[in-house]
Design a protein around this motif. Structure first.
Motif, PDB file in Angstrom:
ATOM      1  N   PHE A  77       0.837  -1.204   0.000  1.00 15.20           N
ATOM      2  CA  PHE A  77       0.000   0.000   0.000  1.00 15.20           C
ATOM      3  C   PHE A  77       0.872   1.255   0.000  1.00 15.20           C
ATOM      4  O   PHE A  77       0.689   2.165  -0.808  1.00 15.20           O
ATOM      5  N   GLY A  78       1.839   1.278   0.915  1.00 19.07           N
ATOM      6  CA  GLY A  78       2.713   2.446   1.049  1.00 19.07           C
ATOM      7  C   GLY A  78       3.540   2.689  -0.199  1.00 19.07           C
ATOM      8  O   GLY A  78       3.704   3.826  -0.647  1.00 19.07           O
ATOM      9  N   MET A  79       4.037   1.601  -0.789  1.00 20.22           N
ATOM     10  CA  MET A  79       4.871   1.752  -1.981  1.00 20.22           C
ATOM     11  C   MET A  79       4.048   2.237  -3.164  1.00 20.22           C
ATOM     12  O   MET A  79       4.475   3.098  -3.918  1.00 20.22           O
ATOM     13  N   ARG A  80       2.825   1.736  -3.287  1.00 22.06           N
ATOM     14  CA  ARG A  80       1.982   2.169  -4.402  1.00 22.06           C
ATOM     15  C   ARG A  80       1.702   3.679  -4.301  1.00 22.06           C
ATOM     16  O   ARG A  80       1.804   4.419  -5.274  1.00 22.06           O
ATOM     17  N   LEU A  81       1.403   4.088  -3.081  1.00 21.67           N
ATOM     18  CA  LEU A  81       1.112   5.506  -2.844  1.00 21.67           C
ATOM     19  C   LEU A  81       2.338   6.374  -3.145  1.00 21.67           C
ATOM     20  O   LEU A  81       2.245   7.377  -3.848  1.00 21.67           O
ATOM     21  N   ALA A  82       3.496   5.955  -2.620  1.00 22.85           N
ATOM     22  CA  ALA A  82       4.717   6.745  -2.800  1.00 22.85           C
ATOM     23  C   ALA A  82       5.135   6.795  -4.269  1.00 22.85           C
ATOM     24  O   ALA A  82       5.547   7.837  -4.779  1.00 22.85           O
ATOM     25  N   LEU A  83       4.995   5.652  -4.966  1.00 25.70           N
ATOM     26  CA  LEU A  83       5.364   5.599  -6.387  1.00 25.70           C
ATOM     27  C   LEU A  83       4.490   6.532  -7.208  1.00 25.70           C
ATOM     28  O   LEU A  83       4.971   7.258  -8.072  1.00 25.70           O
ATOM     29  N   PRO A 135      14.701  20.918 -13.884  1.00 30.13           N
ATOM     30  CA  PRO A 135      15.755  21.693 -13.221  1.00 30.13           C
ATOM     31  C   PRO A 135      15.943  21.300 -11.754  1.00 30.13           C
ATOM     32  O   PRO A 135      16.921  21.698 -11.124  1.00 30.13           O
ATOM     33  N   GLY A 136      15.008  20.513 -11.223  1.00 27.76           N
ATOM     34  CA  GLY A 136      15.080  20.147  -9.811  1.00 27.76           C
ATOM     35  C   GLY A 136      14.413  21.181  -8.929  1.00 27.76           C
ATOM     36  O   GLY A 136      14.023  22.248  -9.402  1.00 27.76           O
ATOM     37  N   PHE A 137      14.261  20.854  -7.664  1.00 27.13           N
ATOM     38  CA  PHE A 137      13.636  21.789  -6.718  1.00 27.13           C
ATOM     39  C   PHE A 137      14.182  21.486  -5.334  1.00 27.13           C
ATOM     40  O   PHE A 137      14.836  20.466  -5.118  1.00 27.13           O
ATOM     41  N   ASP A 138      13.925  22.415  -4.402  1.00 25.18           N
ATOM     42  CA  ASP A 138      14.346  22.191  -3.025  1.00 25.18           C
ATOM     43  C   ASP A 138      13.108  21.806  -2.216  1.00 25.18           C
ATOM     44  O   ASP A 138      12.190  22.619  -2.057  1.00 25.18           O
ATOM     45  N   PRO A 139      13.071  20.547  -1.737  1.00 24.12           N
ATOM     46  CA  PRO A 139      11.874  20.106  -1.010  1.00 24.12           C
ATOM     47  C   PRO A 139      11.543  21.018   0.177  1.00 24.12           C
ATOM     48  O   PRO A 139      10.386  21.094   0.590  1.00 24.12           O
ATOM     49  N   LYS A 140      12.558  21.738   0.668  1.00 24.82           N
ATOM     50  CA  LYS A 140      12.297  22.640   1.802  1.00 24.82           C
ATOM     51  C   LYS A 140      11.414  23.822   1.391  1.00 24.82           C
ATOM     52  O   LYS A 140      10.820  24.488   2.231  1.00 24.82           O
ATOM     53  N   ASP A 141      11.341  24.083   0.072  1.00 29.13           N
ATOM     54  CA  ASP A 141      10.498  25.187  -0.404  1.00 29.13           C
ATOM     55  C   ASP A 141       9.006  24.838  -0.417  1.00 29.13           C
ATOM     56  O   ASP A 141       8.169  25.707  -0.634  1.00 29.13           O
ATOM     57  N   ILE A 142       8.707  23.557  -0.252  1.00 34.42           N
ATOM     58  CA  ILE A 142       7.291  23.160  -0.270  1.00 34.42           C
ATOM     59  C   ILE A 142       6.700  23.454   1.113  1.00 34.42           C
ATOM     60  O   ILE A 142       7.172  22.934   2.115  1.00 34.42           O
ATOM     61  N   PRO A 149      -5.741  22.877  -2.075  1.00 34.81           N
ATOM     62  CA  PRO A 149      -5.790  21.539  -2.670  1.00 34.81           C
ATOM     63  C   PRO A 149      -4.430  20.837  -2.861  1.00 34.81           C
ATOM     64  O   PRO A 149      -4.382  19.627  -2.856  1.00 34.81           O
ATOM     65  N   GLY A 150      -3.333  21.572  -3.006  1.00 36.54           N
ATOM     66  CA  GLY A 150      -2.081  20.891  -3.381  1.00 36.54           C
ATOM     67  C   GLY A 150      -1.094  20.691  -2.244  1.00 36.54           C
ATOM     68  O   GLY A 150      -1.344  21.064  -1.102  1.00 36.54           O
ATOM     69  N   GLY A 151       0.057  20.088  -2.589  1.00 34.79           N
ATOM     70  CA  GLY A 151       1.203  20.056  -1.684  1.00 34.79           C
ATOM     71  C   GLY A 151       1.286  18.922  -0.685  1.00 34.79           C
ATOM     72  O   GLY A 151       2.021  19.013   0.292  1.00 34.79           O
ATOM     73  N   ARG A 152       0.547  17.823  -0.919  1.00 36.92           N
ATOM     74  CA  ARG A 152       0.573  16.739   0.062  1.00 36.92           C
ATOM     75  C   ARG A 152       1.376  15.513  -0.353  1.00 36.92           C
ATOM     76  O   ARG A 152       1.595  14.605   0.441  1.00 36.92           O
ATOM     77  N   GLY A 153       1.824  15.493  -1.616  1.00 37.12           N
ATOM     78  CA  GLY A 153       2.488  14.302  -2.138  1.00 37.12           C
ATOM     79  C   GLY A 153       3.745  13.912  -1.370  1.00 37.12           C
ATOM     80  O   GLY A 153       3.911  12.758  -0.987  1.00 37.12           O
ATOM     81  N   ILE A 154       4.621  14.892  -1.142  1.00 35.55           N
ATOM     82  CA  ILE A 154       5.897  14.582  -0.485  1.00 35.55           C
ATOM     83  C   ILE A 154       5.666  14.122   0.949  1.00 35.55           C
ATOM     84  O   ILE A 154       6.286  13.171   1.428  1.00 35.55           O
TER      85      ILE A 154
END
Lengths: 117, 143
Positions: free
Chosen positions: B40-46, B86-93, B105-110
């Motif tokens: 379950f966890g892997m499917r979600l993360a993938l 170009p990549g991103f900095d996860p700390k900016d989320i 609505p957004g920003g919950r994936g990570i």
């Protein structure tokens, strides 16, 4: 409304129960169709009490959560109410981690969600 | 100890291709008898990681591709996903659970990836994410 049906709709008194047909609510395309069908219930059919039944749902992505939030906001603006039910423990954990269990009105099952609505 | 199952695939920025690779990884996990919770966890993360790579990394550009490296062994599942963005900095989320963001609505994936994986790591450029899930003890969950 364009697009195939992704929800079973049933009216119980003045409450609309919408049950997800899919086991996985993951991909964008599918989420878009679900969103359109749900938004239509509010905008076109003027339903103001909706129960969303998750009992078939085994997987849910953050994109689906986003759509549910938009739906909830839309319903609030329309002065209606949205209730969620039938969420299995794995999926509930997704709501809890993201604290969305505090945003949505969640009930164990359909009967509880309909009680006093 | 069995040799880990390994494969590498490069797919175009196409969500159907993403789903095909996800299914390939999930069925490998099931063959290797990972428990339902791990799967379950892997499917979600993938889902979150590959969709992020295609949409936010490659901007849905069909000329750009996503590389997926998968290694599944007795102890752990490892998936490394690289896009051409170009990549991103996860700390900016921003934290989606802050009161101000809770109804956006957004920003919950990570956040979900981190919750369900043992380790989630980005490279310095921010265009490669490593997902690692250690096999959980006791495959029978309580529910």
């Amino acid at each position: 409304m364009a697009g195939e049906r992704r929800l079973d709709i049933e009216d119980v008194g003045d409450v609309t129960v919408a049950r997800f047909i899919d086991k996985k609510i993951l991909d964008e395309n599918n989420i878009q169709k679900i969103g359109n069908q749900l938004f239509g219930l509010i905008d076109e059919d003027a339903r103001r009490k909706i129960v969303l039944d998750f009992s078939n749902v085994e997987y849910l992505s953050s994109a689906a959560l986003g759509k549910l939030i938009t739906l909830n906001n839309k319903m609030k603006k329309a002065k209606g109410k949205l209730r969620l039910c039938g969420i299995r423990p794995d999926i509930y954990e997704v709501f809890a981690i993201t604290k969305l269990n505090t945003v949505f009105d969640i009930y164990d099952d359909r009967d509880q969600a309909l009680t006093g609505f | 100890m069995a040799t880990p199952e390994r494969f590498r695939e490069t797919i175009p920025s196409d969500l159907q291709e993403a789903e095909r690779v996800q299914e390939r990884i999930i069925s490998l996990l099931e063959t290797m008898e990972f428990g339902a919770r791990d799967v379950f966890g892997m499917r979600l993360a993938l889902e979150e990681a590959i969709v992020n790579a295609i949409k936010h990394g490659n901007g849905m550009d069909p000329s750009k591709s996503v590389e997926i490296l998968c290694e599944i062994g007795d102890e752990r599942a490892l998936v490394v996903i690289t896009d051409e963005g170009p990549g991103f900095d996860p700390k900016d989320i921003p934290d989606p659970t802050d009161d101000d963001n809770l109804e956006k609505p957004g920003g919950r994936g990570i956040m979900l990836m981190k919750a369900f994986m043992t380790r989630v790591e980005y490279n310095e450029r921010g265009n490669t994410v490593t997902l690692e899930k250690l096999r959980e003890n006791g495959e029978e969950s309580e529910d």
